[in-house]
Design a protein around this motif. Structure first.
Motif, PDB file in Angstrom:
ATOM      1  N   ARG A 170       0.833  -1.200   0.000  1.00  0.00           N
ATOM      2  CA  ARG A 170       0.000   0.000   0.000  1.00  0.00           C
ATOM      3  C   ARG A 170       0.871   1.254   0.000  1.00  0.00           C
ATOM      4  NH1 ARG A 170      -5.074   0.817   2.517  1.00  0.00           N
ATOM      5  NH2 ARG A 170      -5.495   2.971   3.118  1.00  0.00           N
ATOM      6  N   ASN A 171       1.888   1.281   0.874  1.00  0.00           N
ATOM      7  CA  ASN A 171       2.726   2.476   0.991  1.00  0.00           C
ATOM      8  C   ASN A 171       3.602   2.701  -0.235  1.00  0.00           C
ATOM      9  OD1 ASN A 171       2.392   3.906   3.681  1.00  0.00           O
ATOM     10  ND2 ASN A 171       2.561   1.799   4.356  1.00  0.00           N
ATOM     11  N   LEU A 172       4.137   1.617  -0.799  1.00  0.00           N
ATOM     12  CA  LEU A 172       4.952   1.780  -1.999  1.00  0.00           C
ATOM     13  C   LEU A 172       4.087   2.218  -3.180  1.00  0.00           C
ATOM     14  CD1 LEU A 172       7.821   1.592  -3.073  1.00  0.00           C
ATOM     15  CD2 LEU A 172       7.357  -0.785  -3.704  1.00  0.00           C
ATOM     16  N   ALA A 210      10.748   6.718  -7.030  1.00  0.00           N
ATOM     17  CA  ALA A 210      10.187   6.306  -5.741  1.00  0.00           C
ATOM     18  C   ALA A 210      11.233   6.090  -4.657  1.00  0.00           C
ATOM     19  CB  ALA A 210       9.376   5.025  -5.919  1.00  0.00           C
ATOM     20  N   SER A 211      12.488   5.906  -5.040  1.00  0.00           N
ATOM     21  CA  SER A 211      13.518   5.552  -4.062  1.00  0.00           C
ATOM     22  C   SER A 211      13.955   6.758  -3.237  1.00  0.00           C
ATOM     23  CB  SER A 211      14.739   4.973  -4.782  1.00  0.00           C
ATOM     24  OG  SER A 211      15.403   5.985  -5.523  1.00  0.00           O
ATOM     25  N   GLY A 267       9.868   3.955   4.947  1.00  0.00           N
ATOM     26  CA  GLY A 267      10.696   3.985   3.747  1.00  0.00           C
ATOM     27  C   GLY A 267       9.876   3.725   2.490  1.00  0.00           C
ATOM     28  N   ALA A 268       8.990   2.729   2.564  1.00  0.00           N
ATOM     29  CA  ALA A 268       8.154   2.420   1.405  1.00  0.00           C
ATOM     30  C   ALA A 268       7.317   3.624   0.997  1.00  0.00           C
ATOM     31  CB  ALA A 268       7.252   1.230   1.720  1.00  0.00           C
ATOM     32  N   ARG A 269       6.852   4.380   1.988  1.00  0.00           N
ATOM     33  CA  ARG A 269       5.974   5.514   1.693  1.00  0.00           C
ATOM     34  C   ARG A 269       6.745   6.739   1.204  1.00  0.00           C
ATOM     35  NH1 ARG A 269       3.190   8.308  -0.296  1.00  0.00           N
ATOM     36  NH2 ARG A 269       1.181   9.230   0.284  1.00  0.00           N
ATOM     37  N   ARG A 270       7.937   6.973   1.784  1.00  0.00           N
ATOM     38  CA  ARG A 270       8.655   8.222   1.496  1.00  0.00           C
ATOM     39  C   ARG A 270       9.966   8.058   0.735  1.00  0.00           C
ATOM     40  NH1 ARG A 270       4.497  11.343   1.680  1.00  0.00           N
ATOM     41  NH2 ARG A 270       3.340  11.161   3.648  1.00  0.00           N
ATOM     42  N   GLY A 271      10.411   6.809   0.551  1.00  0.00           N
ATOM     43  CA  GLY A 271      11.638   6.603  -0.207  1.00  0.00           C
ATOM     44  C   GLY A 271      12.497   5.498   0.378  1.00  0.00           C
ATOM     45  N   PRO A 272      12.401   4.273  -0.156  1.00  0.00           N
ATOM     46  CA  PRO A 272      13.216   3.168   0.333  1.00  0.00           C
ATOM     47  C   PRO A 272      14.509   3.034  -0.469  1.00  0.00           C
ATOM     48  CG  PRO A 272      11.593   2.324  -1.187  1.00  0.00           C
ATOM     49  CD  PRO A 272      11.408   3.833  -1.154  1.00  0.00           C
ATOM     50  N   SER A 273      15.383   2.139   0.004  1.00  0.00           N
ATOM     51  CA  SER A 273      16.509   1.677  -0.799  1.00  0.00           C
ATOM     52  C   SER A 273      16.035   0.443  -1.553  1.00  0.00           C
ATOM     53  CB  SER A 273      17.699   1.335   0.107  1.00  0.00           C
ATOM     54  OG  SER A 273      18.765   0.781  -0.650  1.00  0.00           O
ATOM     55  N   LEU A 274      16.231   0.436  -2.863  1.00  0.00           N
ATOM     56  CA  LEU A 274      15.741  -0.643  -3.717  1.00  0.00           C
ATOM     57  C   LEU A 274      16.912  -1.387  -4.339  1.00  0.00           C
ATOM     58  CD1 LEU A 274      12.879   1.334  -5.522  1.00  0.00           C
ATOM     59  CD2 LEU A 274      12.669  -0.180  -3.534  1.00  0.00           C
ATOM     60  N   GLY A 315      17.615   5.551   2.864  1.00  0.00           N
ATOM     61  CA  GLY A 315      16.397   4.754   2.789  1.00  0.00           C
ATOM     62  C   GLY A 315      16.438   3.455   3.555  1.00  0.00           C
ATOM     63  N   CYS A 316      17.580   2.774   3.592  1.00  0.00           N
ATOM     64  CA  CYS A 316      17.612   1.425   4.153  1.00  0.00           C
ATOM     65  C   CYS A 316      17.905   1.434   5.649  1.00  0.00           C
ATOM     66  CB  CYS A 316      18.607   0.546   3.409  1.00  0.00           C
ATOM     67  SG  CYS A 316      20.330   0.856   3.803  1.00  0.00           S
ATOM     68  N   ILE A 317      17.703   0.291   6.275  1.00  0.00           N
ATOM     69  CA  ILE A 317      17.855   0.169   7.726  1.00  0.00           C
ATOM     70  C   ILE A 317      19.312   0.320   8.151  1.00  0.00           C
ATOM     71  CG2 ILE A 317      17.474  -1.341   9.718  1.00  0.00           C
ATOM     72  CD1 ILE A 317      14.908  -0.256   8.415  1.00  0.00           C
ATOM     73  N   ILE A 318      20.269  -0.113   7.345  1.00  0.00           N
ATOM     74  CA  ILE A 318      21.677  -0.035   7.746  1.00  0.00           C
ATOM     75  C   ILE A 318      22.374   1.207   7.193  1.00  0.00           C
ATOM     76  CG2 ILE A 318      21.867  -2.541   8.020  1.00  0.00           C
ATOM     77  CD1 ILE A 318      23.510  -2.559   5.381  1.00  0.00           C
ATOM     78  N   ARG A 319      21.596   2.201   6.778  1.00  0.00           N
ATOM     79  CA  ARG A 319      22.225   3.419   6.280  1.00  0.00           C
ATOM     80  C   ARG A 319      23.028   4.085   7.400  1.00  0.00           C
ATOM     81  NH1 ARG A 319      16.613   4.634   6.632  1.00  0.00           N
ATOM     82  NH2 ARG A 319      16.072   6.445   7.916  1.00  0.00           N
ATOM     83  N   SER A 320      24.203   4.592   7.019  1.00  0.00           N
ATOM     84  CA  SER A 320      25.074   5.242   7.993  1.00  0.00           C
ATOM     85  C   SER A 320      26.080   6.104   7.267  1.00  0.00           C
ATOM     86  CB  SER A 320      25.811   4.207   8.854  1.00  0.00           C
ATOM     87  OG  SER A 320      26.843   3.582   8.113  1.00  0.00           O
ATOM     88  N   VAL A 321      26.717   6.996   8.006  1.00  0.00           N
ATOM     89  CA  VAL A 321      27.715   7.881   7.428  1.00  0.00           C
ATOM     90  C   VAL A 321      28.916   7.085   6.917  1.00  0.00           C
ATOM     91  CG1 VAL A 321      28.919   8.314   9.617  1.00  0.00           C
ATOM     92  CG2 VAL A 321      28.937  10.063   7.831  1.00  0.00           C
TER      93      VAL A 321
END
Length: 464
Positions: free
Chosen positions: A16-18, A160-161, A134-141, A360-366
């Motif tokens: 739904r969100n994507l 969408a990403s 993330g799906a709603r506002r911009g995920p990593s694909l 976008g993704c869960i493991i995103r980091s600097v």
């Protein structure tokens, strides 16, 4: 009919969100779900500003999408994916594209890729990271499959990403099941970092005797410096939450952890590839250990260790130890991707992988930007620890992790992820390991032979 740009099967939270995300970017999107309530709810939410049509009928759904059709499945992994494919096949034509957006096990993706290729249907396995928001506002694909067919999908996925410095966090990754495999390892790294953060919290609370408020402030400060990342950020937010009576919510949450299997798959496959990823293995094992709650309660009453006095906390030292262990965890996952790419002919570009993980993704980091630069400079890098800059950073941090690990051992606090990060580092930097004795043992009891360092060839000794 045939006027919609994209279709999504499965209108649960992610689907739904994507779908709404894609519609926000001015694409016409069709949705299919067997649940009439989900269909009606989406149609009501869509409103006049979105071009969305949802239905419970597969034939109607397929007929809405322009050719070559692009249809994403967002249904639970396993048999539901195969069932969804079978429900669509009677209405599809050669050249159409199916994308599996779930956490499917990569051998299943390879099987589906081959089966659908024989029917003239393109199949993609695509990892999606970022959760509901993330799906709603911009995920990593993370798509993998047929490179030429990806051009039909590129405009939609790039729009969408998530974006970092204007760059979309999506790019074609490689052949066959490359997308699902990269997402699997992403989740393995996620397991490792989550375990490290839990152990950091545990050490600060039990070994150093710090109150939850002080621990929360430390995580918040770390997220504004070298440890800036999504997982550190949400840990800081979690540690803030209090109940009406003033109790911290985290202290009221059960320690019986659950999992969906992607961490286990990462560990299992790493063993198949003979790639050591001990931090990720430890994270999987500790989730398993959490399920033995009744036994742990019983053991806590008899298997006792006198911890002595509370250790003196050095917040900066703890931060440096955590930074060391997180960098080593990334290194293990990326090393697994390197070997897997060669083994499975994925043709992965790790500069691209680390680039699309930055947002976008869960493991995103600097830290991922540093990794991206390292792979851009040296695409043949076998292990990120061999990059001069990253290697120097980790080496400078090792004193802190040694001190923190020593405290954990002295106080009897389980710190499996920290211990395994340090062990991996020490083993990887060892020119000689004691496995020569193992070679001799194998030859002694099984005549398995061994090699020597002073001459060529294979040898066997009659030891007894």
């Amino acid at each position: 009919m045939n006027k919609y740009d994209f279709g999504i099967v499965g209108l649960g939270v992610m689907g739904r969100n994507l779908l709404l995300n894609i519609a926000d970017n001015q694409f016409a999107v069709a949705g299919l779900d067997l649940d009439p309530e989900k269909v009606a709810s989406l149609q009501a939410e869509a409103g006049a500003e979105h071009q969305i049509h949802a239905t419970t009928d597969a034939a109607t759904f397929v007929g809405l999408i322009q050719q070559p059709r692009a249809i994403m499945l967002l249904v639970p992994a396993g048999k539901p994916v195969d069932s969804a494919i079978q429900s669509l096949l009677p209405y599809l034509e050669k050249g159409d594209i199916i994308i599996d957006g779930g956490n499917s096990y990569f051998p299943d993706t390879d099987r589906r890729f081959t089966e659908l290729q024989a029917k003239g249907i393109h199949f993609f396995g695509m990892g999606i990271s970022g959760g509901e928001k993330g799906a709603r506002r911009g995920p990593s694909l993370m798509p993998g499959g047929d490179r030429q067919a990806y051009e039909r999908l590129r405009p939609i996925f790039e729009a969408a990403s998530a974006k970092v410095d204007g760059e979309p966090c999506v790019e074609f990754l490689g052949n066959g099941s490359a997308g699902n495999y990269v997402k699997m390892v992403h989740n393995g790294i996620e397991y490792g970092i989550m375990q490290l953060l839990a152990e950091t919290y545990d050490l600060m609370k039990k070994a150093y005797g710090l109150p939850t408020g002080t621990i929360q402030q430390a995580f918040e400060q770390w997220n504004n410096a070298e440890l800036q990342s999504f997982l550190v950020e949400i840990t800081s937010e979690i540690l803030k939450r209090k109940e009406e009576n003033g109790a911290y919510l985290v202290d009221l949450i059960s320690d019986w952890a659950k999992s969906k299997g992607t961490g286990k798959w990462t560990s299992q496959n790493a063993m198949d590839l003979q790639v050591p990823i001990p931090v990720i293995d430890a994270a999987v094992n500790m989730r398993d250990m959490s399920k033995y709650k009744p036994e742990r309660i019983e053991a806590s009453k008899s298997l006792i260790w006198d911890q002595g006095q509370t250790a003196t906390a050095d917040i900066n030292e703890i931060k440096e130890a955590l930074q060391f262990a997180i960098l080593v965890t990334y290194a293990q996952g990326l090393a697994q991707l390197t070997v897997a790419s060669e083994t499975y002919n994925y043709e992965l570009n790790l500069e691209v992988v680390t680039k699309i993980w930055r947002g976008g993704c869960i493991i995103r980091s600097v830290a991922l930007e540093d990794f991206r630069k390292a792979y851009d400079k040296n695409p043949a890098l076998r292990n990120i620890l061999l990059d001069e800059n990253i290697g120097q950073t980790v080496s400078k941090l090792q004193k802190s992790v040694r001190n923190v690990v020593k405290t954990a051992v002295e106080k009897g606090i389980p710190a499996a992820a920290f211990l395994n990060a340090l062990t991996y580092f020490d083993a990887y930097r060892s020119e000689n390991l004691p496995t020569n004795i193992i070679q001799a043992q194998r030859d002694y009891f099984g005549a398995h032979t061994y090699e020597r360092i002073d001459r060529e060839g294979t040898f066997h000794t009659q030891w007894d």
